[in-house]
Design a protein around this motif. Structure first.
Motif, short mmCIF file in Angstrom:
data_model
loop_
_atom_site.label_atom_id
_atom_site.label_comp_id
_atom_site.label_asym_id
_atom_site.label_seq_id
_atom_site.Cartn_x
_atom_site.Cartn_y
_atom_site.Cartn_z
N LEU A 16 31.51 13.37 21.90
CA LEU A 16 30.21 13.88 21.49
C LEU A 16 29.93 13.36 20.09
N SER A 17 28.73 12.85 19.88
CA SER A 17 28.33 12.36 18.57
C SER A 17 26.89 12.77 18.32
N ARG A 18 26.66 13.48 17.23
CA ARG A 18 25.31 13.94 16.92
C ARG A 18 25.11 13.81 15.41
N GLU A 19 23.93 13.32 15.03
CA GLU A 19 23.57 13.21 13.61
C GLU A 19 22.32 14.03 13.35
N ILE A 20 22.36 14.77 12.27
CA ILE A 20 21.22 15.56 11.83
C ILE A 20 20.85 15.03 10.44
N ILE A 21 19.64 14.49 10.30
CA ILE A 21 19.24 13.83 9.05
C ILE A 21 17.98 14.49 8.50
N ASP A 22 18.02 14.79 7.21
CA ASP A 22 16.85 15.29 6.48
C ASP A 22 16.70 14.39 5.26
N GLU A 23 15.57 13.67 5.18
CA GLU A 23 15.37 12.72 4.08
C GLU A 23 14.01 12.93 3.45
N GLN A 24 13.98 12.87 2.13
CA GLN A 24 12.73 12.97 1.37
C GLN A 24 12.62 11.77 0.46
N TYR A 25 11.46 11.10 0.51
CA TYR A 25 11.21 9.92 -0.32
C TYR A 25 9.94 10.17 -1.13
N ASP A 26 10.02 9.99 -2.43
CA ASP A 26 8.87 10.11 -3.32
C ASP A 26 8.78 8.84 -4.16
N ALA A 27 7.55 8.35 -4.35
CA ALA A 27 7.38 7.15 -5.16
C ALA A 27 6.04 7.19 -5.88
N LEU A 28 6.05 6.59 -7.05
CA LEU A 28 4.84 6.38 -7.84
C LEU A 28 4.88 4.93 -8.31
N SER A 29 3.81 4.19 -8.03
CA SER A 29 3.78 2.78 -8.41
C SER A 29 2.38 2.45 -8.91
N GLY A 30 2.33 1.62 -9.94
CA GLY A 30 1.03 1.21 -10.45
C GLY A 30 1.11 -0.09 -11.21
N GLU A 31 -0.02 -0.79 -11.25
CA GLU A 31 -0.10 -2.05 -11.98
C GLU A 31 -1.44 -2.09 -12.70
N LEU A 32 -1.41 -2.54 -13.93
CA LEU A 32 -2.61 -2.70 -14.73
C LEU A 32 -2.72 -4.16 -15.11
N ARG A 33 -3.87 -4.77 -14.81
CA ARG A 33 -4.07 -6.20 -15.10
C ARG A 33 -5.33 -6.39 -15.94
N ILE A 34 -5.27 -7.41 -16.76
CA ILE A 34 -6.44 -7.89 -17.49
C ILE A 34 -6.45 -9.41 -17.31
N ALA A 35 -7.65 -9.97 -17.10
CA ALA A 35 -7.73 -11.40 -16.81
C ALA A 35 -8.97 -11.99 -17.47
N SER A 36 -8.92 -13.30 -17.63
CA SER A 36 -10.10 -13.99 -18.14
C SER A 36 -11.22 -13.86 -17.12
N PRO A 37 -12.47 -13.86 -17.56
CA PRO A 37 -13.58 -13.71 -16.62
C PRO A 37 -13.58 -14.82 -15.55
N ALA A 38 -13.86 -14.45 -14.31
CA ALA A 38 -13.85 -15.40 -13.20
C ALA A 38 -14.89 -16.50 -13.41
N GLU A 39 -16.00 -16.17 -14.04
CA GLU A 39 -17.05 -17.16 -14.26
C GLU A 39 -16.86 -17.96 -15.54
N SER A 40 -15.69 -17.85 -16.14
CA SER A 40 -15.39 -18.56 -17.39
C SER A 40 -15.59 -20.07 -17.24
N GLU A 41 -16.28 -20.68 -18.19
CA GLU A 41 -16.57 -22.11 -18.18
C GLU A 41 -15.47 -22.93 -18.84
N GLY A 42 -14.55 -22.29 -19.53
CA GLY A 42 -13.53 -23.01 -20.28
C GLY A 42 -12.44 -23.61 -19.41
N ARG A 43 -11.52 -24.29 -20.06
CA ARG A 43 -10.41 -24.93 -19.35
C ARG A 43 -9.19 -24.01 -19.22
#
Length: 184
Positions: A16-43
């Motif tokens: 006889l083989s039996r498994e009883i599993i109780d699992e809790q997963y919590d996560a917080l993830s975030g990213e903050l970006r800043i970029a040059s303007p998409a319509e930028s005329e420069g190089r």
């Protein structure tokens, strides 16, 4: 799951083989970006940012095993906490309308903590009852004895990226790149 148990006491047969599993997963993830303007005329075009991840896993797992007259029911109490933070930046220079060179870097720091405790879930009275019924103490592995383990580790790394690309036409782009990464 297993092969059905037959008989009682010393005559018990099967598995006889039996498994009883109780699992809790919590996560917080975030990213903050800043970029040059998409319509930028420069190089020059650039992007910079910050990244953060905090996750936690708590898992209790009981593994109940019986084979013939041997029996065990250990509890595996497992925990894992991880945090990851990064700062990154990338810049692209347009040599011509078709040729670009991109360079970037990312600094990442990862911290991980884990713990594992194995305990017998049988009370002394249950052990005595099983010993009397089976004619022997519950001694089936794995983890017939209690133990604990814990640890933590930190990593940090700077990972660069370089890419050169060339537009042969509006629909065809050739590029080559090299980058470094790592997994904590």
């Amino acid at each position: 799951a297993g092969i059905p148990l037959r008989g009682t006491g010393a005559a018990t047969r099967g598995f006889l083989s039996r498994e009883i599993i109780d699992e809790q997963y919590d996560a917080l993830s975030g990213e903050l970006r800043i970029a040059s303007p998409a319509e930028s005329e420069g190089r020059w075009h650039w992007v910079a940012g910050l990244y953060y991840l905090d996750e936690s896993v708590e898992r209790d797992q009981i593994r109940e095993r019986q084979s013939n007259n041997a029996f065990s029911r250990p509890l595996f109490d497992q925990g894992n906490d991880a945090t990851s933070s990064a700062v990154f930046g990338q810049v692209t220079f347009e040599f011509t309308d078709r040729l670009n060179l991109t360079a970037g870097a990312r600094y990442t720091r990862d911290d991980k903590d884990f713990s594992l405790t194995v305990a017998n879930t049988l009370t002394p009275a249950q052990i005595a009852s099983i010993t009397t019924a089976l004619g022997m103490a519950p001694t089936l592995n794995p983890a017939t004895s209690a133990f604990s383990a814990a640890g933590s580790k930190s990593w940090s790394e700077v990972t660069p990226k370089f890419t050169v690309d060339y537009s042969l036409s509006e629909d065809l782009l050739l590029y080559a790149g090299a980058s470094k990464g790592y997994k904590s």
